[in-house]
Structures are given as structure tokens and as C-alpha cells.
Design an enzyme around this catalytic site. Structure first.
Site, PDB file in Angstrom:
ATOM      1  N   ASN A  32       0.861  -1.183   0.000  1.00 37.42           N
ATOM      2  CA  ASN A  32       0.000   0.000   0.000  1.00 37.42           C
ATOM      3  C   ASN A  32       0.903   1.241   0.000  1.00 37.42           C
ATOM      4  OD1 ASN A  32      -2.114   2.037   1.741  1.00 37.42           O
ATOM      5  ND2 ASN A  32      -2.816   0.977  -0.049  1.00 37.42           N
ATOM      6  N   HIS A  34       3.053   4.560  -0.491  1.00 37.64           N
ATOM      7  CA  HIS A  34       2.816   6.004  -0.643  1.00 37.64           C
ATOM      8  C   HIS A  34       4.160   6.680  -0.872  1.00 37.64           C
ATOM      9  CE1 HIS A  34       4.254   6.217   3.480  1.00 37.64           C
ATOM     10  NE2 HIS A  34       3.260   5.446   3.908  1.00 37.64           N
ATOM     11  N   HIS A  37       7.201   5.698   1.261  1.00 39.06           N
ATOM     12  CA  HIS A  37       7.905   4.478   0.856  1.00 39.06           C
ATOM     13  C   HIS A  37       8.809   4.755  -0.352  1.00 39.06           C
ATOM     14  CE1 HIS A  37       4.144   2.530   2.667  1.00 39.06           C
ATOM     15  NE2 HIS A  37       5.108   1.939   3.340  1.00 39.06           N
ATOM     16  N   GLY A 149      12.338   3.776   7.706  1.00 42.23           N
ATOM     17  CA  GLY A 149      11.898   5.159   7.855  1.00 42.23           C
ATOM     18  C   GLY A 149      11.953   5.615   9.309  1.00 42.23           C
ATOM     19  N   LYS A 151       9.896   7.479  10.579  1.00 39.47           N
ATOM     20  CA  LYS A 151       8.510   7.522  11.057  1.00 39.47           C
ATOM     21  C   LYS A 151       8.287   6.489  12.162  1.00 39.47           C
ATOM     22  CE  LYS A 151       3.856   7.128  10.525  1.00 39.47           C
ATOM     23  NZ  LYS A 151       3.653   5.740  10.184  1.00 39.47           N
ATOM     24  N   ASP A 152       8.859   5.294  11.969  1.00 35.31           N
ATOM     25  CA  ASP A 152       8.749   4.231  12.981  1.00 35.31           C
ATOM     26  C   ASP A 152      10.035   4.259  13.805  1.00 35.31           C
ATOM     27  OD1 ASP A 152       6.211   2.457  12.061  1.00 35.31           O
ATOM     28  OD2 ASP A 152       7.226   3.315  10.335  1.00 35.31           O
ATOM     29  N   GLN A 155      10.969   1.308  15.999  1.00 36.19           N
ATOM     30  CA  GLN A 155      11.255   0.161  15.133  1.00 36.19           C
ATOM     31  C   GLN A 155      12.683   0.227  14.591  1.00 36.19           C
ATOM     32  OE1 GLN A 155       8.456  -1.380  12.049  1.00 36.19           O
ATOM     33  NE2 GLN A 155       9.742  -0.280  10.620  1.00 36.19           N
ATOM     34  N   SER A 187       1.176   7.702   6.022  1.00 35.58           N
ATOM     35  CA  SER A 187       1.011   6.350   6.536  1.00 35.58           C
ATOM     36  C   SER A 187      -0.112   5.663   5.768  1.00 35.58           C
ATOM     37  CB  SER A 187       0.643   6.397   8.018  1.00 35.58           C
ATOM     38  OG  SER A 187       0.150   5.131   8.440  1.00 35.58           O
ATOM     39  N   ARG A 189      -2.154   3.836   7.039  1.00 35.04           N
ATOM     40  CA  ARG A 189      -3.335   3.840   7.910  1.00 35.04           C
ATOM     41  C   ARG A 189      -4.067   5.181   7.896  1.00 35.04           C
ATOM     42  NH1 ARG A 189       0.125   0.127  11.291  1.00 35.04           N
ATOM     43  NH2 ARG A 189      -1.035  -1.825  11.432  1.00 35.04           N
TER      44      ARG A 189
HETATM   45  P1  AMP Z   1       5.234  -0.049   6.354  1.00 34.33           P
HETATM   46  O1  AMP Z   1       4.850  -0.452   4.967  1.00 34.33           O
HETATM   47  O2  AMP Z   1       4.276   0.875   7.002  1.00 34.33           O
HETATM   48  O3  AMP Z   1       5.649  -1.215   7.203  1.00 34.33           O
HETATM   49  O4  AMP Z   1       6.553   0.813   6.194  1.00 34.33           O
HETATM   50  C1  AMP Z   1       7.671   0.332   5.486  1.00 34.33           C
HETATM   51  C2  AMP Z   1       8.832   1.269   5.715  1.00 34.33           C
HETATM   52  O5  AMP Z   1       8.481   2.575   5.281  1.00 34.33           O
HETATM   53  C3  AMP Z   1       9.205   1.398   7.202  1.00 34.33           C
HETATM   54  O6  AMP Z   1      10.626   1.447   7.318  1.00 34.33           O
HETATM   55  C4  AMP Z   1       8.586   2.717   7.579  1.00 34.33           C
HETATM   56  O7  AMP Z   1       9.269   3.363   8.643  1.00 34.33           O
HETATM   57  C5  AMP Z   1       8.736   3.495   6.303  1.00 34.33           C
HETATM   58  N1  AMP Z   1       7.774   4.600   6.267  1.00 34.33           N
HETATM   59  C6  AMP Z   1       6.418   4.498   6.324  1.00 34.33           C
HETATM   60  N2  AMP Z   1       5.863   5.725   6.310  1.00 34.33           N
HETATM   61  C7  AMP Z   1       6.889   6.614   6.252  1.00 34.33           C
HETATM   62  C8  AMP Z   1       6.968   8.036   6.215  1.00 34.33           C
HETATM   63  N3  AMP Z   1       5.891   8.814   6.260  1.00 34.33           N
HETATM   64  N4  AMP Z   1       8.186   8.601   6.160  1.00 34.33           N
HETATM   65  C9  AMP Z   1       9.312   7.824   6.139  1.00 34.33           C
HETATM   66  N5  AMP Z   1       9.313   6.492   6.150  1.00 34.33           N
HETATM   67  C10 AMP Z   1       8.108   5.888   6.215  1.00 34.33           C
END
Ligand code: AMP
Length: 281
Positions: A32, A34, A37, A149, A151-152, A155, A187, A189
Site C-alpha cells: 500500500n 505512498h 515508501h 523510515g 517515522k517508525d 522500530q 502512513s 493507515r
Molecule cells: P510499512 O509499509 O508501514 O511497514 O513501512 C515500510 C517502511 O516505510 C518502514 O521502514 C517505515 O518506517 C517506512 N515509512 C512508512 N511511512 C513513512 C513516512 N511517512 N516517512 C518515512 N518512512 C516511512
């Protein structure tokens, strides 16, 4: 762009690239995709000749009452976006590929000092699930570099810790938070928010900035600033889980003489659980 679903075909492809002298970067995602990513993908492409993006909605990082079943899955749109970025391969494993002995037999990874606090408090088992899937993906791909990222925030600290502690050779890079024009961190979400909630959501980042400004100004304690910011979030219609100033390297309580710090927050808004953070240099 190659689409690979098994570890066998992934390894065949990767070893051909390696023999050609290419460095390999991995960007693990749950799909998903954005713009946030895609910024990770662009950073990966600056660091390596070949970029692999994994898309796997990892069941072990979701709690029993969380959104695993309804998490948005958009593989076709994701593949198109990655192809447009020039990504070399997308790895779309089935669960049995990632957990070959079954989920209940999966090796556990625990880092109590980093996993049990902040988001780990509200999401027990979440970081154990993240660590186990990230280590699996790193072992499958064996990348020179992997990109995550900011953002987490918690993590990426968990991942840096396990990579150092278990001598994983991959270099970990962390990309800055990608935000919408009004400050909301991007995000997958965010699409759970209805229009009224979406209008209120930037209050989370605004609260972090207010705390950061108060710390820079001095005069008020971090705890007082966080209490006021939590109250502000409640007034804005969010249900904050935590908002705290911590040591940026360890997430220990912020020590006045040890910098940098990070302000981290999580809040519920409608169906969404939003997280955000801001580094205080
Ligand atoms: P996810 O698909 O949500 O598990 O995220 C995959 C990777 O993308 C993780 O390393 C997240 O920290 C990173 N990520 C998600 N959203 C953002 C954002 N807004 N800014 C930077 N990195 C992001």
C-alpha cells in the site's frame, strides 16, 4: 522489474546481480505504498546498483484485535509505482515462505530494553514480530544496505540493535519522515480517517513541535510540556497513548546533559492509530 515469490528464485536472481558486481539494497514494506515508501526506494537507489522492495503484511506484528485482516493490500498499484521508480525486483512472499516451520514454531527475538516501552506497551508482541520478520528478510536477501523510515522511530532502533548485536553485515539506513503539506506523517493507515478526523490529524505533529519549541525556550520541564501537549491533543479530539521526551539513542528517560533527544507520540483517532516523532538535536 522482476516479481519474485520464492526465496529460491530470489537467490538465483541476486547471485547473478552480485556476480556482475552490483551492490544490493533492500526496502522492506507492507505494501500500500505512498510517497514516504518511494522516498526510501530513492535513497536505496543512491546507495546500491540493484534495489529490491519486499511487500509482506507480516501477521506476527499485529495483535489479535488489530487490523491485519483489513490492512490495505494494493499489490498491482504497488508494482506499478515501483516499476516507475526503476526498482529491479519486488519480493512478494507467501506466509509459508517467510515462516517455513509455521508461525507457532517461529524463532523469537526479544530485546526487552527496547520492545516493552512506548509503542510496545500498547502493542504487546509487535516489535517481536517486526524483529523476526526483518531478520528473516535480511537473511533471505543478504543485502548490502537496508532502508527504513524514521517515522517508525522505535522500530528502527530495534532493527539497529539486532543488526549490531547479532552481527548482521547489512548496513542500516534511515530516511527522514515524509509528511503531507499540513504536517501529517504519511502512513497507509491515514486512509482509515474520515474527512473530519483527517482535518484533526495534523494536531499530533503540531503537539510534537510545541514540545520541541518549549524545550528550546527552556523554563518548563519536559514532563510539564508533555502533559500540556497531551491535554491539547485530547481537546483536538485525539486519544493520546503517550507523548514523551526520550534519549534518541536508547529511548531511556531524557537526561539533561545527554543529547540528542526525541519527542515521540502515539494517538488514536477514529479507526487509526497514529504515530509520529521529532528529533531534538
Ligand atoms: P510499512 O509499509 O508501514 O511497514 O513501512 C515500510 C517502511 O516505510 C518502514 O521502514 C517505515 O518506517 C517506512 N515509512 C512508512 N511511512 C513513512 C513516512 N511517512 N516517512 C518515512 N518512512 C516511512
Amino acid at each position: 522489474m522482476q516479481t519474485l515469490v520464492s526465496v529460491g528464485e530470489l537467490r538465483t536472481r541476486l547471485s547473478a546481480w552480485r556476480q556482475g558486481g552490483a551492490r544490493i539494497a533492500l526496502v522492506p514494506t507492507m505494501g500500500n505504498l505512498h510517497e514516504g515508501h518511494l522516498e526510501l526506494v530513492r535513497l536505496a537507489a543512491r546507495e546500491a546498483e540493484r534495489v529490491v522492495v519486499s511487500i509482506f503484511v507480516n501477521p506476527t506484528q499485529f495483535g489479535p484485535s488489530e487490523d491485519f485482516a483489513s490492512y490495505p493490500r494494493t499489490p498491482e498499484a504497488d508494482r506499478a509505482a515501483l516499476a516507475a521508480e526503476g526498482v529491479d525486483a519486488v519480493f512478494l512472499p507467501e506466509e509459508a515462505e517467510v515462516y517455513p516451520l509455521g508461525r507457532s514454531a517461529a524463532t523469537q527475538i526479544r530485546i526487552p530494553a527496547l520492545m516493552d516501552d512506548l509503542c510496545g506497551r500498547g502493542r504487546p508482541g509487535h516489535f517481536e514480530g517486526v524483529a523476526t520478520v526483518v531478520l528473516r528478510l535480511l537473511n533471505m536477501v543478504g543485502p548490502d544496505v537496508a532502508v527504513f523510515g524514521q517515522k517508525d522511530y522505535q522500530q528502527q532502533l530495534v532493527i539497529r540493535h539486532l543488526v549490531r548485536d547479532l552481527n548482521v553485515v547489512t548496513r542500516i539506513l534511515v530516511a527522514p519522515i515524509s509528511r503531507e503539506a499540513d504536517g501529517l506523517a504519511r502512513s497507509s493507515r491515514n486512509q482509515y480517517l474520515d474527512p473530519g478526523e483527517r482535518a484533526r490529524a495534523p494536531a499530533l505533529y503540531a503537539a510534537l513541535r510545541t514540545v520541541a519549541a518549549g524545550l528550546a525556550e527552556g523554563g518548563q520541564s519536559a514532563a510539564a510540556l508533555c502533559d500540556a501537549a497531551m491535554a491539547g491533543l485530547q481537546e483536538a479530539g485525539l486519544a493520546p497513548e503517550y507523548l514523551e521526551v526520550r534519549d534518541a539513542a536508547t529511548l531511556a528517560p531524557a537526561d539533561p546533559v545527554r543529547r540528542p533527544w526525541v519527542v515521540l507520540a502515539a494517538a488514536r483517532l477514529g479507526r487509526a492509530r497514529l504515530i509520529d516523532n521529532l528529533l531534538i538535536p
